[in-house]
Design an enzyme around this catalytic site. Structure first.
Site, mmCIF file in Angstrom:
data_model
loop_
_atom_site.group_PDB
_atom_site.id
_atom_site.type_symbol
_atom_site.label_atom_id
_atom_site.label_comp_id
_atom_site.label_asym_id
_atom_site.label_seq_id
_atom_site.Cartn_x
_atom_site.Cartn_y
_atom_site.Cartn_z
ATOM 1 N N LYS A 7 0.851 -1.207 0.000
ATOM 2 C CA LYS A 7 0.000 0.000 0.000
ATOM 3 C C LYS A 7 0.884 1.254 0.000
ATOM 4 O O LYS A 7 0.641 2.199 -0.763
ATOM 5 C CB LYS A 7 -0.908 -0.027 1.224
ATOM 6 C CG LYS A 7 -1.685 1.239 1.498
ATOM 7 C CD LYS A 7 -2.808 1.021 2.501
ATOM 8 C CE LYS A 7 -2.348 0.940 3.915
ATOM 9 N NZ LYS A 7 -2.058 2.257 4.542
ATOM 10 N N GLY A 66 -4.699 8.232 6.082
ATOM 11 C CA GLY A 66 -3.784 9.263 6.577
ATOM 12 C C GLY A 66 -2.716 9.582 5.549
ATOM 13 O O GLY A 66 -2.318 10.743 5.383
ATOM 14 N N ARG A 91 -7.076 12.595 13.472
ATOM 15 C CA ARG A 91 -5.629 12.327 13.413
ATOM 16 C C ARG A 91 -4.885 13.637 13.178
ATOM 17 O O ARG A 91 -5.322 14.482 12.390
ATOM 18 C CB ARG A 91 -5.339 11.265 12.354
ATOM 19 C CG ARG A 91 -5.954 9.906 12.712
ATOM 20 C CD ARG A 91 -5.769 8.881 11.637
ATOM 21 N NE ARG A 91 -4.362 8.511 11.469
ATOM 22 C CZ ARG A 91 -3.933 7.686 10.522
ATOM 23 N NH1 ARG A 91 -4.789 7.168 9.652
ATOM 24 N NH2 ARG A 91 -2.654 7.400 10.414
ATOM 25 N N SER A 117 4.586 11.898 12.892
ATOM 26 C CA SER A 117 4.313 11.033 11.741
ATOM 27 C C SER A 117 5.299 11.340 10.637
ATOM 28 O O SER A 117 5.476 12.509 10.268
ATOM 29 C CB SER A 117 2.888 11.238 11.196
ATOM 30 O OG SER A 117 2.730 10.488 9.994
ATOM 31 N N SER A 160 9.619 5.876 12.232
ATOM 32 C CA SER A 160 9.092 5.446 10.930
ATOM 33 C C SER A 160 9.978 5.925 9.784
ATOM 34 O O SER A 160 9.495 6.142 8.661
ATOM 35 C CB SER A 160 7.659 5.972 10.715
ATOM 36 O OG SER A 160 6.735 5.215 11.445
ATOM 37 N N ASP A 171 3.339 -0.393 12.269
ATOM 38 C CA ASP A 171 2.239 -1.200 11.763
ATOM 39 C C ASP A 171 2.359 -2.670 12.126
ATOM 40 O O ASP A 171 1.389 -3.422 11.997
ATOM 41 C CB ASP A 171 2.117 -1.043 10.244
ATOM 42 C CG ASP A 171 1.656 0.359 9.862
ATOM 43 O OD1 ASP A 171 1.611 0.652 8.649
ATOM 44 O OD2 ASP A 171 1.357 1.174 10.771
ATOM 45 N N LYS A 211 -3.405 6.156 15.180
ATOM 46 C CA LYS A 211 -3.651 5.490 13.897
ATOM 47 C C LYS A 211 -5.159 5.355 13.691
ATOM 48 O O LYS A 211 -5.929 6.131 14.255
ATOM 49 C CB LYS A 211 -2.955 4.116 13.888
ATOM 50 C CG LYS A 211 -1.457 4.182 14.145
ATOM 51 C CD LYS A 211 -0.686 4.706 12.967
ATOM 52 C CE LYS A 211 0.807 4.700 13.263
ATOM 53 N NZ LYS A 211 1.613 5.327 12.216
ATOM 54 N N ARG A 257 -4.408 1.852 18.746
ATOM 55 C CA ARG A 257 -4.057 0.461 18.535
ATOM 56 C C ARG A 257 -3.487 -0.192 19.805
ATOM 57 O O ARG A 257 -3.625 -1.405 19.986
ATOM 58 C CB ARG A 257 -3.037 0.329 17.388
ATOM 59 C CG ARG A 257 -3.690 0.486 16.026
ATOM 60 C CD ARG A 257 -2.728 0.304 14.880
ATOM 61 N NE ARG A 257 -3.470 0.297 13.623
ATOM 62 C CZ ARG A 257 -2.918 0.574 12.439
ATOM 63 N NH1 ARG A 257 -1.598 0.815 12.368
ATOM 64 N NH2 ARG A 257 -3.643 0.586 11.334
ATOM 65 N N ARG A 259 -5.743 -3.456 10.738
ATOM 66 C CA ARG A 259 -4.648 -4.247 11.305
ATOM 67 C C ARG A 259 -5.091 -4.972 12.582
ATOM 68 O O ARG A 259 -4.562 -6.040 12.916
ATOM 69 C CB ARG A 259 -3.401 -3.381 11.526
ATOM 70 C CG ARG A 259 -2.932 -2.796 10.191
ATOM 71 C CD ARG A 259 -1.514 -2.330 10.176
ATOM 72 N NE ARG A 259 -1.251 -1.556 8.986
ATOM 73 C CZ ARG A 259 -0.961 -2.090 7.787
ATOM 74 N NH1 ARG A 259 -0.880 -3.405 7.656
ATOM 75 N NH2 ARG A 259 -0.768 -1.321 6.742
HETATM 76 O O1 LIG Z 1 4.301 6.713 4.837
HETATM 77 C C1 LIG Z 1 3.589 5.677 4.875
HETATM 78 O O2 LIG Z 1 3.281 4.990 3.884
HETATM 79 C C2 LIG Z 1 3.121 5.205 6.215
HETATM 80 C C3 LIG Z 1 3.736 5.662 7.348
HETATM 81 C C4 LIG Z 1 3.438 5.160 8.698
HETATM 82 O O3 LIG Z 1 2.853 6.185 9.441
HETATM 83 P P1 LIG Z 1 3.741 7.043 10.482
HETATM 84 O O4 LIG Z 1 4.858 7.649 9.728
HETATM 85 O O5 LIG Z 1 2.767 8.051 11.007
HETATM 86 O O6 LIG Z 1 4.226 6.063 11.523
HETATM 87 C C5 LIG Z 1 2.519 3.946 8.709
HETATM 88 O O7 LIG Z 1 1.881 3.790 10.002
HETATM 89 C C6 LIG Z 1 1.473 4.039 7.651
HETATM 90 O O8 LIG Z 1 0.723 2.811 7.627
HETATM 91 C C7 LIG Z 1 2.013 4.245 6.262
HETATM 92 C C1 LIG Z 2 -1.931 3.868 9.595
HETATM 93 C C2 LIG Z 2 -2.033 3.278 8.402
HETATM 94 O O1 LIG Z 2 -2.226 3.954 7.203
HETATM 95 P P1 LIG Z 2 -2.567 5.514 7.050
HETATM 96 O O2 LIG Z 2 -1.678 6.285 8.038
HETATM 97 O O3 LIG Z 2 -2.201 5.802 5.623
HETATM 98 O O4 LIG Z 2 -4.022 5.720 7.345
HETATM 99 C C3 LIG Z 2 -1.930 1.802 8.236
HETATM 100 O O5 LIG Z 2 -2.000 1.342 7.077
HETATM 101 O O6 LIG Z 2 -1.783 1.097 9.263
#
Ligand SMILES: O=C(O)C1=C[C@@H](OP(=O)(O)O)[C@@H](O)[C@H](O)C1
Ligand SMILES: C=C(OP(=O)(O)O)C(=O)O
Length: 425
Positions: free
Chosen positions: A20, A90, A118, A162, A190, A305, A332, A336, A378
């Site tokens: 994704k 997000g 968020r 984030s 991250s 994740d 999230k 979670r 998730r």
């Molecule tokens: O940049 C991305 O594709 C993502 C970053 C992550 O979020 P954070 O950077 O807020 O941890 C992750 O939790 C999300 O599922 C996808």
């Molecule tokens: C938090 C997630 O995605 P997003 O931040 O894009 O909503 C996820 O896929 O667990």
């Protein structure tokens, strides 16, 4: 929808769906390139459809044909006023706000589920002084009106909210008519996701340099169209890697590059640390099977994740598993930390959490029961794996949450020997 799951054992051959996170990045870069790009494979999850719909609102022309997207890029400056519905994604929201600002388009962003709660604070702090007004139209983060033309210059972002804010600016800043720098002013969590962004930007002709956690972005860069192959999704494959720990025969997981920059490829090292069996089969496939599992300590800062499924593995493993640096899981699709703790506790796990960590004492079977998915894909997927070691059936209320990232999840689950009956509830 309710998934009613009987205990079983999964085994056989698994092929990972397209990532994704990688798909979002490729679609956005292709939409910013003048010309035709071809992106495959693609899975039409709710989040990916949200990004496609948003980019088409920006006058990109994205045609989905089976598992492939043909993208012709945004022509100069698209329309002046648009509304962008990000559903619950997000990534879509945080990646597109700076891009819209770079084009000087007035846009209203809306969302569903928890997305309006968020945080967007980093953009409010950093974009207001760079020519952009961000107005909350009601009493939550969304609907949000974005107006103005983003100016280049120096940006400072915290690294522990984030990484998506950093990615969003890395997409947009190369488009501006001046150079910019992006300083990360606290340890970057991250970070693998930012590394993924830089790798994909490079594939589309955009260069970003970094020194001492300060990203240098030359303005006036041009995105170049290309044919792009999306990697397999480690975050979703991790769910089935966990299931393989309950199987003598094991599961061969394919379609996962051993050179991937996805942070969640860490699941394989963690499974080894737990005592599971991991055997490399080829460059893009690995076999996971049962082992003598024992509890471990896990730093979740770079792999948020994975936490729900790691907590489930912790219930399999004898002794204590402690997952820390996980405070960001509270923002999230659900909180979670609380959600996975409550759901596993309902099935009899010896588990607790605080604002930053989860502790689980595993090694005993769980019992059946009814759990919520907490509107979180998730959580739903992780609880389907917990059901494998439950004495008695487990009902997951809100199982449709899997559609956010993995609409085919229960099909794959049952194909590997799972006994999930999914019905409207
Ligand atoms: O940049 C991305 O594709 C993502 C970053 C992550 O979020 P954070 O950077 O807020 O941890 C992750 O939790 C999300 O599922 C996808
Ligand atoms: C938090 C997630 O995605 P997003 O931040 O894009 O909503 C996820 O896929 O667990």
């Amino acid at each position: 929808m309710i998934a009613t799951i009987q205990p079983s054992t999964l085994s056989g051959d698994y092929f990972a769906p397209p990532s994704k996170s990688d798909s979002h990045r490729a679609l956005i870069c292709a939409a910013l390139a003048n010309g035709f790009s071809f992106i495959s494979p693609l899975a039409p999850s709710e989040d990916i459809l949200a990004t496609i719909s948003a980019l088409n609102a920006l006058d990109a022309n994205i045609q989905l044909q089976e598992e492939k997207a043909i993208v012709s890029g945004i022509l100069d400056k698209p329309t002046d006023h648009i509304r962008i519905f990000c559903n619950e994604s997000g990534s879509t929201l945080r990646f597109l706000i700076p891009i819209v600002a770079a084009y000087g388009i007035e846009a209203v962003f809306t969302g569903a589920g928890k997305l309006p709660q968020r945080p967007l604070n980093l953009y409010h702090e950093q974009l207001d002084c760079k020519g952009i007004s961000l107005d909350k139209l009601e009493n939550e983060e969304l609907p949000l009106k974005v107006k103005g033309k983003l100016q280049p210059g120096s940006f400072e972002l915290a690294g522990n909210v984030s990484s998506q804010f950093i990615t969003g600016l890395l997409f947009a800043l190369p488009l501006l008519n001046g150079d910019s720098e992006l300083k990360i002013i606290s340890p970057l969590e991250s970070k693998p996701y930012v590394d993924m962004t830089i790798t994909t930007l490079h594939r589309f002709g955009i260069e970003i340099t970094e020194k001492d956690m300060c990203y240098q972005i030359k303005g006036g860069q041009t995105y170049l169209p290309c044919s792009y192959t999306v990697e397999g999704d480690y975050s979703n494959a991790a769910i089935f890697a966990a299931a393989a720990l309950l199987s003598e025969q094991g599961i061969v997981l394919s379609g996962l590059s051993n050179r991937s920059k996805q942070g969640d490829r860490e699941i394989l090292e963690l499974i080894k640390k737990f005592g599971g069996s991991v055997t490399n089969v080829s460059e893009d496939s690995v076999k996971v099977a049962k082992g003598e599992l024992h509890g471990i300590a896990i730093d979740a800062a770079q792999i948020p994740d994975l936490v729900p499924i790691l907590a489930v593995i912790g219930t399999f493993a004898k002794g204590k598993t402690h997952i820390y640096n996980a405070h960001r899981l509270k923002i999230k699709e659900s909180d979670r930390l609380t959600a996975i703790t409550q759901a596993l506790y309902t099935l009899g796990a010896d588990i607790s959490c605080d604002d930053d960590s989860i502790t689980v004492y595993g090694g005993k079977r769980l019992h059946g029961g009814v759990v919520s998915a907490y509107n979180d894909h998730r959580i739903a997927m992780s609880m389907a794996i917990a059901a494998l070691v439950s004495d008695g059936e487990v009902l997951i209320d809100g199982a449709e949450a899997v559609n956010k990232s993995y609409p085919q999840f229960f099909n794959d689950y049952n194909r590997l020997g799972g006994r999930a009956d999914v019905r409207l509830g």
